[in-house]
Design a protein around this motif. Structure first.
Motif, short mmCIF file in Angstrom:
data_model
loop_
_atom_site.label_atom_id
_atom_site.label_comp_id
_atom_site.label_asym_id
_atom_site.label_seq_id
_atom_site.Cartn_x
_atom_site.Cartn_y
_atom_site.Cartn_z
N SER A 197 0.84 -1.21 0.00
CA SER A 197 0.00 0.00 0.00
C SER A 197 0.87 1.25 0.00
O SER A 197 0.57 2.24 -0.69
N ALA B 299 1.17 4.17 -2.71
CA ALA B 299 0.95 5.58 -2.33
C ALA B 299 2.12 6.44 -2.80
O ALA B 299 1.92 7.57 -3.28
N ARG C 173 -9.18 -0.14 1.72
CA ARG C 173 -8.73 1.20 1.29
C ARG C 173 -8.66 1.33 -0.23
O ARG C 173 -8.49 2.43 -0.75
N HIS D 15 -6.37 0.05 -2.52
CA HIS D 15 -5.08 0.23 -3.19
C HIS D 15 -5.01 -0.59 -4.48
O HIS D 15 -5.53 -1.70 -4.56
#
Lengths: 391, 297
Positions: B83, B87, B122, B124
């Protein structure tokens, strides 16, 4: 510009000006105001960064680990149980030489559950290979973050900025918040070295068998030792750029002709300085040595400053249970064993779980050690509570 | 959603991006799968790997066998590390790049369960690959939550008494766009699934059955046959779930009783020792029957 604001907001504003690419954190008291502020700055587009809301501190540390390994300037913040939950990743980040910056809003450790300030949390990871810098006040807390990114990215060591939970994070003080252009001039863009990138395939985080592991750990230890020079240098550059002293390895107050020197870290230094001024008026010469860089521990500097001092009093907010004061041990170890000097080093564990350390508590400690050295004492214990429980 | 032709999805050049020279056992399903995955993903890929057999046999300093970037941190955090890599790529405006998080069943379903759930939730853009060998093989064959009913491990010496956790369905219930299962005997199907997953934006989960000759108690030459029997018995359903809908179920051509699968493996030997099969065999057959009904195998 001088602004009257909460310690957490001073930190979050300066962290944002350091232009981190990736921020990941999990909320925990008393760190929350820092993350809330950063989330808002990212959400409103003031800070161009990825803000990753994770399901635990363990993942927060892992996200910034991955982001840093991919070349991002990465930031996280936590405290207490959160730092303990991160522990495994904390060691890994240092071993992988990832220049991550973490704010530790220092708080006590369970059990019993307690959300208030002491230093047991960051002390617990003191051996992990991170640089640990302790702030005295909100100005220094803010300033240290600018320095932390610079130190981290020059040394490829992660930096933990420790600020006392509530006492600093939730206290309002005037803080000089710099202009973005001043921060940019002080902190150049991050130039990562070893990153995961398909253009240059390489392995990061390989395992090392007994032929290699010790050398890697030795190199890490040496890197921590050598970082002392960088910490001093960055603090000097900061003073030049912003016109105020902040950070460095240690600071002293009225130490030159002091008969007794108090040694401490963090916000309690302010109270101690007030006491020193009062005692001076009463004709007593007491000085202060304040450790800013707890790791690397500036042993040689401490010795240089204290070598002629014979009565030392350590005030610390943590304990190695079953052993005694931790900072006290570090101070004792700073003097050569061959030294013949009759030196008394006393240690008072104080302020655990947010117990207030008052001027009168400190006065008592000074009076005690003026008479005789104290191996270890808990400052300000309530005997009534102990009588019922201490078998 | 997937614009590539099916012909493209099946076309994989053998590049040995997971090269020879690793230290896996002969017949290791995970080593075979890792090679197929790396070649299907191609050079523009970052491999994040959890601690476990794969990491140990592929990444000793100073001679790892990966020809794509490799990142290892810990046992339980590969989803969060991947992740973070994703990011960083977003924040630095780099890419596009394939980010693959990989781990065994323990690091995926047990100790890393929280981390993978977070990554799914989330959203990702990461492909997670679980190499399922149904126990902690790297530490010497201890039970995991993927260990099937009846299987002997060093921590279930009398045979495992619980059913296997169904992670593909748990993954799908996170609402992620792509979930699939595969086995290492069918190269084409496995590599097509990797390529398909990498065309989809968001979290993807690919669950690969990867026999472990050492832990399962079979000779290395039986890895492929055991995978085929896992499918033919219904014990390991192979399917895709795209946006919550089960599609592309691999149908059983000729159904086999579970005994045929179990008898090839030392870990199930005790079920047949006293002449007649133990009652667990019937329970395992019932699991296979439920799978056949549920997925219309």
């Amino acid at each position: 510009m001088l602004k009257y604001l909460e310690g957490s907001h001073g930190v979050s504003q300066v962290v944002a000006m350091c232009r981190p690419n990736v921020i990941s954190a999990y909320p925990i008291t008393p760190q929350t105001h820092i993350v809330e502020d950063l989330a808002r700055l990212v959400g409103e587009g003031e800070l161009e960064a990825e803000f990753i809301n994770v399901e635990s501190e363990f993942s927060a540390a892992s996200v910034v680990l991955g982001a840093s390994a991919a070349g991002a300037r990465a930031y996280t913040t936590t405290t207490s149980q959160g730092l303990l939950l991160m522990n495994e990743v904390i060691y890994c980040i240092a071993g992988m030489r990832l220049p991550i910056v973490l704010t530790c809003a220092n708080r006590a450790i369970s059990a019993p559950l307690n959300i208030w300030n002491d230093h047991q949390d960051s002390m617990t990871v003191r051996d992990a290979g991170w640089i640990q810098l302790h702030a005295e006040d909100n100005q220094e807390a803010a300033d240290l973050h600018m320095q932390a990114f610079k130190i981290a990215e020059q040394t490829f060591l992660p930096v933990m900025v420790c600020m006392d939970g509530f006492i600093l994070t939730h206290a309002f003080e005037p803080v000089d918040i710099p202009e973005q252009k001043e921060v940019d001039a002080f902190l150049p863009p991050f130039k990562p070295q070893n990153i995961v990138d398909p253009r240059w395939p390489r392995g990061i985080g390989l395992y090392a068998d007994p032929r290699f592991y010790m050398e890697v750990r030795y190199i890490l230890h040496r890197a921590l030792e050598k970082s002392e020079k960088v910490i001093k240098q960055v603090s000097a550059e900061f003073a030049k750029a912003f016109g105020r002293e902040s950070g460095g390895l240690l600071k002293t107050y009225k130490i030159e002709d002091a008969d007794l020197v108090i040694i401490t870290m963090g916000s309690v230094a302010g109270t101690i300085k007030d006491l020193i001024d009062q005692l001076e008026d009463e004709g007593k010469k007491v000085g202060l040595l304040q450790i800013c860089s707890y790791r690397p521990f500036p042993r040689k500097e401490v010795y240089r400053v204290l070598k002629d001092k014979t009565n030392l009093l350590v005030i610390e907010k943590s304990i190695s249970l079953g052993r005694g004061g931790i900072l006290g041990s570090d101070v004792r170890w700073s003097f050569p064993r061959t030294e013949k000097k009759d030196r008394k080093i006393s240690c008072f564990v104080s302020g655990l779980g947010g117990r207030n350390i008052s001027i009168s508590d400190l006065r008592y400690a000074v009076a005690r050690v003026e008479k005789e050295p104290v191996e270890l004492e808990f400052l300000g214990l309530n005997p009534e509570i102990i009588a019922k429980r201490d078998m | 959603m997937i614009t590539a032709s099916s012909e493209d999805l099946y076309r994989v050049e053998k590049k040995d991006l997971f090269a020879s020279g690793h230290r896996a056992c002969g017949g290791c399903g995970q080593a075979l799968a890792a090679r197929l995955v790396a070649d299907a993903a191609g050079e523009n890929t970052i491999a994040c790997v959890a601690t476990g057999c794969l990491e140990i046999f592929s990444s000793p300093y100073p001679d790892p066998n990966w020809r794509i970037p490799f990142l290892h941190s810990l046992f339980e955090n590969v989803s969060a590390v991947a992740s973070g890599v994703e990011a960083a790529y977003k924040a630095l405006k780099k890419g596009p790049v394939n980010i693959i998080a990989q781990g065994g069943d323990g690091s995926t379903a047990d100790i890393g369960f929280q981390s993978i759930s977070g990554m799914f939730e989330r959203g990702h853009n990461v492909l997670y690959i679980c190499y399922d060998n149904e126990a902690y093989m790297n530490t010497g064959v201890q039970r995991s939550s993927f260990t099937p009913l009846g299987a002997k491990t060093t921590t279930t010496p009398m045979g495992n008494t619980t059913r296997k956790k169904n992670l593909p369905l748990i993954a799908a219930d996170h609402g992620i766009p792509y979930v699939a299962t595969a086995t290492v005997d069918d190269f084409r199907d496995l590599q097509r699934k990797v390529k398909t997953a990498l065309l989809i934006n968001g979290p993807k989960y690919l669950h690969i059955l990867a026999p472990c000759p050492l832990g399962w108690g079979h000779t290395g030459d039986l890895t492929v046959q055991i995978c085929r029997l896992a499918k033919a018995t219904g014990l390991f359903p192979v399917f895709e779930i795209i946006n919550g809908k089960v599609t592309n179920v691999v149908k059983i051509q000729e159904k086999k009783p579970v005994e045929e699968y179990l008898k090839l493996q030392g870990r199930f030997k005790h079920l047949f020792k006293k002449g007649a099969p133990l009652k667990e065999v019937a329970a395992i057959q019932e699991i296979a029957n439920q799978n056949i009904e549920r997925f219309n195998l």
